[in-house]
Design a protein around this motif. Structure first.
Motif, mmCIF file in Angstrom:
data_model
loop_
_atom_site.group_PDB
_atom_site.id
_atom_site.type_symbol
_atom_site.label_atom_id
_atom_site.label_comp_id
_atom_site.label_asym_id
_atom_site.label_seq_id
_atom_site.Cartn_x
_atom_site.Cartn_y
_atom_site.Cartn_z
ATOM 1 N N ALA A 103 24.213 43.870 44.152
ATOM 2 C CA ALA A 103 23.723 45.186 43.738
ATOM 3 C C ALA A 103 23.886 45.404 42.233
ATOM 4 O O ALA A 103 23.597 46.493 41.723
ATOM 5 N N GLY A 104 24.371 44.383 41.519
ATOM 6 C CA GLY A 104 24.503 44.481 40.070
ATOM 7 C C GLY A 104 25.758 45.176 39.595
ATOM 8 O O GLY A 104 25.807 45.650 38.453
ATOM 9 N N VAL A 105 26.789 45.238 40.432
ATOM 10 C CA VAL A 105 28.027 45.936 40.095
ATOM 11 C C VAL A 105 29.043 44.948 39.529
ATOM 12 O O VAL A 105 29.344 43.922 40.165
ATOM 13 N N HIS A 106 29.572 45.219 38.340
ATOM 14 C CA HIS A 106 30.634 44.397 37.776
ATOM 15 C C HIS A 106 31.921 44.600 38.584
ATOM 16 O O HIS A 106 32.098 45.641 39.245
ATOM 17 N N LEU A 107 32.845 43.620 38.500
ATOM 18 C CA LEU A 107 33.947 43.592 39.449
ATOM 19 C C LEU A 107 35.303 43.350 38.791
ATOM 20 O O LEU A 107 35.468 42.427 37.984
ATOM 21 N N LEU A 108 36.268 44.178 39.180
ATOM 22 C CA LEU A 108 37.685 43.963 38.908
ATOM 23 C C LEU A 108 38.327 43.704 40.262
ATOM 24 O O LEU A 108 38.322 44.586 41.129
ATOM 25 N N VAL A 109 38.850 42.493 40.474
ATOM 26 C CA VAL A 109 39.260 42.052 41.799
ATOM 27 C C VAL A 109 40.723 41.645 41.782
ATOM 28 O O VAL A 109 41.126 40.779 40.991
ATOM 29 N N ASP A 110 41.526 42.252 42.663
ATOM 30 C CA ASP A 110 42.908 41.793 42.758
ATOM 31 C C ASP A 110 42.944 40.482 43.533
ATOM 32 O O ASP A 110 42.086 40.211 44.378
ATOM 33 N N LYS A 111 43.959 39.672 43.244
ATOM 34 C CA LYS A 111 44.088 38.381 43.924
ATOM 35 C C LYS A 111 44.775 38.574 45.291
ATOM 36 O O LYS A 111 45.379 39.627 45.517
ATOM 37 N N PRO A 112 44.699 37.631 46.242
ATOM 38 C CA PRO A 112 43.914 36.398 46.196
ATOM 39 C C PRO A 112 42.424 36.600 46.518
ATOM 40 O O PRO A 112 41.619 35.723 46.272
ATOM 41 N N ALA A 113 42.058 37.732 47.149
ATOM 42 C CA ALA A 113 40.659 38.123 47.374
ATOM 43 C C ALA A 113 39.931 37.257 48.396
ATOM 44 O O ALA A 113 38.724 37.412 48.578
ATOM 45 N N ALA A 114 40.629 36.358 49.066
ATOM 46 C CA ALA A 114 40.025 35.515 50.097
ATOM 47 C C ALA A 114 41.146 34.799 50.836
ATOM 48 O O ALA A 114 42.256 34.661 50.319
ATOM 49 N N ARG A 115 40.828 34.305 52.031
ATOM 50 C CA ARG A 115 41.817 33.543 52.797
ATOM 51 C C ARG A 115 41.799 32.068 52.448
ATOM 52 O O ARG A 115 42.802 31.375 52.642
ATOM 53 N N THR A 116 40.669 31.588 51.957
ATOM 54 C CA THR A 116 40.532 30.180 51.606
ATOM 55 C C THR A 116 39.728 30.051 50.316
ATOM 56 O O THR A 116 39.017 30.980 49.915
ATOM 57 N N PHE A 124 32.363 34.366 44.627
ATOM 58 C CA PHE A 124 32.245 34.362 43.173
ATOM 59 C C PHE A 124 30.994 33.625 42.704
ATOM 60 O O PHE A 124 30.485 33.908 41.605
ATOM 61 N N ALA A 125 30.481 32.698 43.518
ATOM 62 C CA ALA A 125 29.199 32.081 43.191
ATOM 63 C C ALA A 125 28.081 33.122 43.259
ATOM 64 O O ALA A 125 27.151 33.112 42.442
ATOM 65 N N ALA A 126 28.182 34.027 44.228
ATOM 66 C CA ALA A 126 27.191 35.105 44.326
ATOM 67 C C ALA A 126 27.265 36.010 43.103
ATOM 68 O O ALA A 126 26.236 36.456 42.573
ATOM 69 N N ALA A 127 28.476 36.278 42.631
ATOM 70 C CA ALA A 127 28.631 37.106 41.434
ATOM 71 C C ALA A 127 28.064 36.399 40.213
ATOM 72 O O ALA A 127 27.390 37.006 39.372
ATOM 73 N N ARG A 128 28.318 35.108 40.100
ATOM 74 C CA ARG A 128 27.789 34.334 38.974
ATOM 75 C C ARG A 128 26.262 34.345 39.012
ATOM 76 O O ARG A 128 25.605 34.528 37.980
ATOM 77 N N ALA A 129 25.685 34.143 40.196
ATOM 78 C CA ALA A 129 24.224 34.121 40.327
ATOM 79 C C ALA A 129 23.610 35.475 39.984
ATOM 80 O O ALA A 129 22.503 35.550 39.439
ATOM 81 N N ALA A 130 24.337 36.543 40.298
ATOM 82 C CA ALA A 130 23.831 37.891 40.030
ATOM 83 C C ALA A 130 23.986 38.294 38.569
ATOM 84 O O ALA A 130 23.424 39.305 38.136
ATOM 85 N N GLY A 131 24.773 37.548 37.818
ATOM 86 C CA GLY A 131 24.950 37.848 36.403
ATOM 87 C C GLY A 131 25.928 38.965 36.113
ATOM 88 O O GLY A 131 25.964 39.473 34.985
ATOM 89 N N VAL A 132 26.742 39.359 37.109
ATOM 90 C CA VAL A 132 27.733 40.406 36.860
ATOM 91 C C VAL A 132 29.024 39.761 36.348
ATOM 92 O O VAL A 132 29.283 38.581 36.570
ATOM 93 N N LYS A 133 29.834 40.550 35.678
ATOM 94 C CA LYS A 133 31.099 40.069 35.142
ATOM 95 C C LYS A 133 32.210 40.334 36.147
ATOM 96 O O LYS A 133 32.258 41.397 36.774
ATOM 97 N N VAL A 134 33.119 39.366 36.277
ATOM 98 C CA VAL A 134 34.225 39.460 37.225
ATOM 99 C C VAL A 134 35.521 39.125 36.509
ATOM 100 O O VAL A 134 35.641 38.063 35.884
#
Length: 357
Positions: A103-116, A124-134
């Motif tokens: 949706a084009g939303v930039h992201l501030l993400v606490d860790k670990p943010a995933a189980r694996t 994060f590949a989806a974020a990279r493809a979307a061009g948003v900053k993380v």
């Protein structure tokens, strides 16, 4: 200059109140416009069931005036977010990261943010493809002691890397409460290595510039508390350069406290850093001073929430958005640390050495 519209995504996380307080330090640049959690009860309480005792127990009272939604698409559609603070359980964070990024939303993400690592990599590949900053919550990258240690390594002052150590012991499972979400395997993915060790594993990769190629591990729930994940774990690492490393983490102290250090040993010297950022350098010395010892402490003014580290991450993310660059702590950095954690759990489960591709 108009403020960026911020949504708080997840109110159950152990650290959500600290991150919100850090966001509040940027009132001239950020405006929190809405809250989201899939559980409607969270909107009533505005407080996680468990929280870091160094942080406030609930969101500020003024947040009761903000819209609260239980549907992520509604949050995105109705509140026109520019940026989201993602503080969801690890089982829920990856899908939310993907949806927000698309949706084009930039992201501030606490860790670990995933189980694996695989879950994190897809998100994060989806974020990279979307061009948003993380920017992710690998706070040590922003500490002055850690940055000085990196400069020592990159300048060549340490010499050839021989070995590394990362040791940390903190408050016990009983102090943290066995019912805490961080001990739920299905929702969190792992135990102390996953929750806290991710910081030092990231540091070992970032400081050394080396790769971990092989490891072995022993893990257990030695406290006897009724939890589903490890409370103690030890790793042996081998780097691509041939250096050897040790990692040990444990929930083993009878109070809210933590102690430990991270050290790099090289052919020309040794550098170690304590959790508070205190740095010690041991050099080769000379005839008049056989042991060249240099110690550096760092002071800073008190800052609410996640302190200087949290403020530095947010400032870096805002600069990355404005300058169209990556922040210092990226999603890919988190994935790299999670790959080591996945391998450590496999090694502990199988009793074998595990190679990392």
């Amino acid at each position: 200059m108009s403020r960026l519209r911020v949504g708080i995504v997840g109110l159950e996380h152990y650290h959500v109140t600290g991150w919100v307080d850090s966001v509040e330090q940027f009132r001239d640049r950020l405006e929190v416009v809405a809250l989201y959690d899939p559980n409607p009860e969270r909107g009533e309480r505005l407080a996680p069931p468990h929280y870091d005792p160094h942080l406030r127990p609930a969101l500020p009272a003024s947040y009761r005036e903000l819209p609260f939604v239980t549907d992520l698409d509604t949050l995105i559609r109705e509140h026109r977010l520019d940026l989201a603070l993602v503080t969801l359980p690890n089982s829920e964070a990856p899908a939310a990261i993907e949806r927000l990024a698309r949706a084009g939303v930039h992201l501030l993400v606490d860790k670990p943010a995933a189980r694996t690592a695989a879950e994190a990599e897809r998100a994060f590949a989806a974020a990279r493809a979307a061009g948003v900053k993380v920017a992710v919550g690998l706070t040590k990258r922003y500490g002055r002691g850690w940055q000085d240690a990196r400069q020592i390594v990159t300048s060549g002052r340490l010499g050839r890397l021989y070995s590394t150590e990362a040791i940390f012991v903190t408050s016990s499972v009983r102090v943290r409460d066995p019912a805490n979400l961080i001990f739920d395997r299905e929702r969190s993915g792992g135990g102390i290595l996953h929750w806290l060790g991710v910081h030092d594993l990231d540091m070992l990769l970032w400081l050394t510039g080396d790769r971990v190629v092989e490891l072995q591990a022993m893990a257990g729930t030695v406290s006897g508390e009724p939890i589903e994940v490890e409370d103690t774990i030890s790793l042996g690492l081998r780097y691509a350069s041939g250096a050897i490393g040790t990692v040990h983490y444990a929930y083993a102290l009878p109070r809210t406290y933590g102690e430990g250090y991270l050290a790099l040993r090289g052919s020309n010297g040794s550098v170690s850093i304590k959790p508070n950022g205190h740095l010690t350098w041991i050099g080769p010395g000379n005839t008049s001073d056989p042991l060249a010892l240099q110690e550096t402490s760092y002071t800073h003014a008190p800052v609410p929430g996640y302190g200087p580290g949290g403020v530095a991450i947010i400032a870096d993310l805002l600069a990355a958005i404005a300058e169209d660059r990556d922040p210092l702590a990226t999603g890919e950095a988190l994935v790299a640390a999670l790959r080591i954690i996945d391998a450590a759990y496999e090694a502990a489960r199988t009793g074998t050495r595990v190679r990392l591709e």
